[in-house]
Design an enzyme around this catalytic site. Sequence first.
Site, PDB file in Angstrom:
ATOM      1  CG  ASP A 189      83.986  32.244  18.047  1.00 30.17           C
ATOM      2  OD1 ASP A 189      84.409  31.539  18.612  1.00 30.17           O
ATOM      3  OD2 ASP A 189      83.916  32.187  16.471  1.00 30.17           O
ATOM      4  CG  ASP A 210      82.467  32.762  12.756  1.00 28.60           C
ATOM      5  OD1 ASP A 210      82.241  32.399  13.912  1.00 28.60           O
ATOM      6  OD2 ASP A 210      84.019  33.015  13.155  1.00 28.60           O
ATOM      7  CG  ASP A 236      78.536  30.604  16.283  1.00 31.98           C
ATOM      8  OD1 ASP A 236      78.628  30.443  17.457  1.00 31.98           O
ATOM      9  OD2 ASP A 236      79.467  31.048  15.540  1.00 31.98           O
TER      10      ASP A 236
END
Length: 704
Positions: free
Chosen positions: A339, A647, A651
């Site tokens: 990410d 997070d 996800d």
Amino acid sequence: MEIDDYRRLEDNQKLWHTRPAEELIRVLGTSKQEGLTSQLAHKRLTVYGKNQLEEKRGHSPFTIFLSQFNDFLIWILIAAAFISGIIIREITDAVFILSILIMNAVLGFVQEYRAEKALQVLKKLAAPTARVIRDRKEQVIHSDLLVPGDLVKLNTGDLVPADCRIISQTNLQTNEATITGESLPVLKVDHCIPNPHIPIGDRKNMLYSGTIISRGRCLALVVQTGKNTEIGKIAAMVQETEEVTPLQKELRVIGKKIGIMCIASSVVVFGIGLLKGNPTAEMFLVAVALAVAAIPEGLPAIVTVSLSLGMQKMAKNHAIIRRLSSVEALGSVTVICTDKTGTLTLNKMMVRTIFAGLHQNQEYAKCFHDQTSQNQCRPNLPLHKSPGLDLLLESALLCNDAYVSDENQHQVTGDPTEAALIEMGSRFHVNKRDLEAKKPRKMEEPFDSQRKMMTTIHDSPEGKFYVVYAKGAPEAIVQKCSKMFRGGKIIRLGKKERERIHQNTVSLAEKGMRNLAFAFKYLEQLPAKGRIQETEKDLVYLGMVGMLDPPRPEVYQAIQQCKKSHIEVIMITGDHKLTAKTIGKELGIAQDATQIIDGEELDRLTRDALNERIKDIKIFARVAPEHKVAIVAALKANKHIVAMTGDGINDAPSLKKADIGIAMGITGTDVSKESSDMILADDNFATIVKAVKLGRVIYTNLKK
């Protein structure tokens, strides 16, 4: 209700944001004033079910525990334990083998049973109640009872109870980071957006279940409930995704090979003995003893001990392993899908570029870059100021609602964009409290999504006049300006200067920066109450700033280490393509635009096309949860061992799909942590690289 119209819309859920609000109200059989009738709401509840996440019937704890023994090598070890204890009378060996089997079964049970927790955490994200219009009156009901067609009222701080289409709104902003990965609050609209193919993050007239209203209020129409919401789809993917690590795969293969070899050897020895005329009973015991001796009953114990020691080492380096087999999986990683926000970047907006008037402040730009890239720099060195920059800093800090909540810790409370302006002032040693003491605020006009600007009026130090300060989108501010501050003087803002400002705006936008412009003017007297907007004309343009969430200083070196170790790094983010491109290029992840793709382009690729194209793609922007799962599947199809960071709620499916899912310990949601194999205690990409190095050492030891 025109059920056929609704069915057509429901079949293509991307159409909700493309239709005018009036049409959707008509199709869903409701009205702004009356809402649904209780009778119609009850009927729809029987058709669509309660507004809650659907939980597939799972296995009982006992069934999950028994399934841990469903492995070829385990069957042979059970047989070996039985033979050792009953036939050969080696009780100690039998107890030892059974102890190992039970210990490993308990570990496996814990790993599988925790998948149930991820769904339970998702369920907690649902709003307990909702304020709706039903039977011509406003009432509060349990959110489980919401149905398509309900009209809900939402205010700042409310949790969105279902997927909704915004009917009307006032200064509405939402925090959608957990669903879309968007790092900043999203400004919402109530008009239709005609493009049916735009990603979720750009459907700004929609609200999604589990997100939060961070500012403003709205009236919204419920269009999807329960399993049909975006969070419902994520819950379904979390339950469907199977978790098998590379080590588990290898142990299964090795176990099968060893088992077959042991049985084959015993059969051969038994046959040779019989051919030589030895008694059948004697040769059976010999063959059985050979099989038991050949089976590596210590293998599971050795693997468990090695991985446990590795887990302890990683914990000391801020990498908390949630399942033993993941220690080895780290050592096998060939690609890290990371990410952007908070992992590669600092997860805070910072002013990166300052244009005082028409010219960029090169000293500030160089100091900022040096500090973020860990080059030699002196960030506490006072930067030089000019009269124009002084006025810009005053406007940025006084027309600002953020404040320093802890001087010692340098903590700023408020909107991330306004907090970045306060930090910019501190680099020039300009303190907001000192400015406010000299020029106290007298009046204000808050930021408005239509005006795209904020205005405050302040007293002068002498008290003889007043100063208007304004900040906002460059196009909104420049439109209100007739003059500009340049070379210490106020001059006319002509066509040439306006073109230059436009060029500066485009230049920053192409780098994915969020831009803010500033202006001011003097007043002889305060305007009447509620008439501040009348002062927003003939302003003096001061300049603009470009801000971005910058890379973590240590990430530059970590990515270089990955390249040396032949580990690919792929950035996957919910942010816009330009923002991702700027960060990716600076960190050396991507070199040109051909290596970047967004969610809209992904939707047009077939599975085979993605499997082929993914070899060249380094950055995925504006992606949805299903995209992340598809990306992991494509990488696995190319024989990669994939580590995936995340997070947010969005996800969770990809974290489970990856060979090793890595959740953020600080900013990560409970859902992402429950779905992960490893948690980063410091949310730092560099920690992943350290963990991979340790994993490779452990993997080498296991092979030995």
